[in-house]
Design a protein around this motif. Structure first.
Motif, PDB file in Angstrom:
ATOM      1  N   ALA A   9     -63.855  66.325  49.691  1.00 32.43           N
ATOM      2  CA  ALA A   9     -63.937  65.709  48.271  1.00 32.43           C
ATOM      3  C   ALA A   9     -63.038  64.677  48.391  1.00 32.43           C
ATOM      4  CB  ALA A   9     -63.289  66.736  47.455  1.00 32.43           C
ATOM      5  N   SER A  12     -60.172  61.551  42.694  1.00 31.60           N
ATOM      6  CA  SER A  12     -59.954  60.290  41.785  1.00 31.60           C
ATOM      7  C   SER A  12     -59.549  59.316  42.730  1.00 31.60           C
ATOM      8  CB  SER A  12     -58.973  60.527  40.965  1.00 31.60           C
ATOM      9  OG  SER A  12     -58.385  59.282  40.477  1.00 31.60           O
ATOM     10  N   GLY A 162     -68.010  65.731  45.801  1.00 28.88           N
ATOM     11  CA  GLY A 162     -67.266  66.709  45.055  1.00 28.88           C
ATOM     12  C   GLY A 162     -67.923  67.657  44.416  1.00 28.88           C
ATOM     13  N   HIS A 165     -67.619  68.348  39.832  1.00 26.77           N
ATOM     14  CA  HIS A 165     -67.364  67.033  39.218  1.00 26.77           C
ATOM     15  C   HIS A 165     -67.927  66.592  37.961  1.00 26.77           C
ATOM     16  CE1 HIS A 165     -67.633  62.315  39.236  1.00 26.77           C
ATOM     17  NE2 HIS A 165     -66.468  62.584  40.335  1.00 26.77           N
ATOM     18  N   HIS A 219     -72.580  63.679  43.232  1.00 23.16           N
ATOM     19  CA  HIS A 219     -71.348  63.997  44.344  1.00 23.16           C
ATOM     20  C   HIS A 219     -71.457  65.399  44.933  1.00 23.16           C
ATOM     21  CE1 HIS A 219     -69.176  60.874  42.060  1.00 23.16           C
ATOM     22  NE2 HIS A 219     -68.257  61.131  42.889  1.00 23.16           N
ATOM     23  N   LEU A 248     -61.432  69.413  38.699  1.00 26.21           N
ATOM     24  CA  LEU A 248     -61.982  68.222  39.761  1.00 26.21           C
ATOM     25  C   LEU A 248     -61.690  68.828  40.886  1.00 26.21           C
ATOM     26  CD1 LEU A 248     -63.179  65.598  40.176  1.00 26.21           C
ATOM     27  CD2 LEU A 248     -60.784  64.476  40.319  1.00 26.21           C
TER      28      LEU A 248
END
Length: 255
Positions: A9, A12, A162, A165, A219, A248
């Motif tokens: 992942a 951010s 991710g 997400h 993602h 997240l």
């Protein structure tokens, strides 16, 4: 020695400058590894057909985000490309799909945020690769399968994205517990992947909270590629798992 196939992942963009458990994990993960080359499938490079970067020299930087602290835009990760390794990657992928080559694109944050933490010296050749998110999970899995032989040559395959997400569902009010729907989706994904169930490729219909966890597929696309590149006689191994902003997903999986 066989190089790993990993799903990581990238969370951010703040991952590049924050210090927390996941950034420490990535730094320690990279310390014990010395692959001959890195192939990174990034969720932030979406194309009509699989595309690999064939850059000679140092990559440019792509700051594909906005509204973040100025420090992020000053990071330079001087990774160098490899036309030779890019051609090897293209040859393997061409066994299952038509493949394009890009000679100019820089590294987007899906690649450099993770690599900056794992391999800060930027001394390993990097081949960045795109995802085709509207392909089926099984098609993406087959791309990964085509690259599996490169692992025997010391090439690390990384899918950077991710599993959960949903930017519209993030909760910014400080530290919050992981939300049940996010953990339930990841639980299901890991369980079905370990069982080698065909259901995993139909997660949109089979998985709990699939639409909430994966409102758009780009993602999750790198997960299928890393899964395909892995060892089929071993269950995926979770190396790290946590959640930011309530849902997240920060998950690292070795295949």
């Amino acid at each position: 020695m066989k190089a790993p196939a990993l799903f990581l992942a990238h969370g951010s963009p703040m991952l590049a400058i924050e210090d927390h458990a996941y950034t420490s994990f990535l730094e320690k993960l990279g310390e014990g590894m010395s692959p001959k080359a890195l192939v990174v499938f990034t969720a932030h490079w979406m194309t009509r057909k699989p595309t690999v970067s064939a850059v000679e020299g140092t990559y440019g930087m792509i700051y594909d985000f906005s509204g973040f602290p100025h420090d992020l835009y000053e990071i330079v990760y001087p990774a160098h490309g490899s036309v030779e390794w890019a051609e090897r990657v293209r040859e393997h992928l061409a066994r299952v799909a038509e493949v394009a080559v890009d000679q100019t694109r820089g590294l987007d944050h899906g690649s450099w945020v993770v690599l900056h933490r794992m391999f800060p010296r930027a001394d390993i050749p990097v081949v960045q690769a795109s995802v085709v998110p509207w392909w089926t999970p099984k098609q993406l899995f087959q791309l990964g399968e085509a690259l599996r032989p490169l692992r025997d040559e010391g090439v690390m395959i990384i899918g950077s994205g991710g599993t959960v997400h949903n930017l519209m569902a993030l909760r910014w009010e400080g530290h919050v517990e992981a939300e049940r729907w996010a953990t339930a989706f990841d639980d299901w994904l890991l369980r079905e992947s370990a069982a080698r169930s065909e259901d995993v490729f139909h997660y949109e219909e089979k998985a709990p909270y699939a639409k909430q966890a994966v409102p758009t597929p780009e993602h999750l696309a790198p997960y299928w590629i890393a899964y395909g590149a892995g060892d089929h006689n071993q269950a995926p191994r979770v190396l790290f798992r946590d959640y930011q902003y309530g849902n997240l997903s920060l998950m690292a999986v070795a295949f």
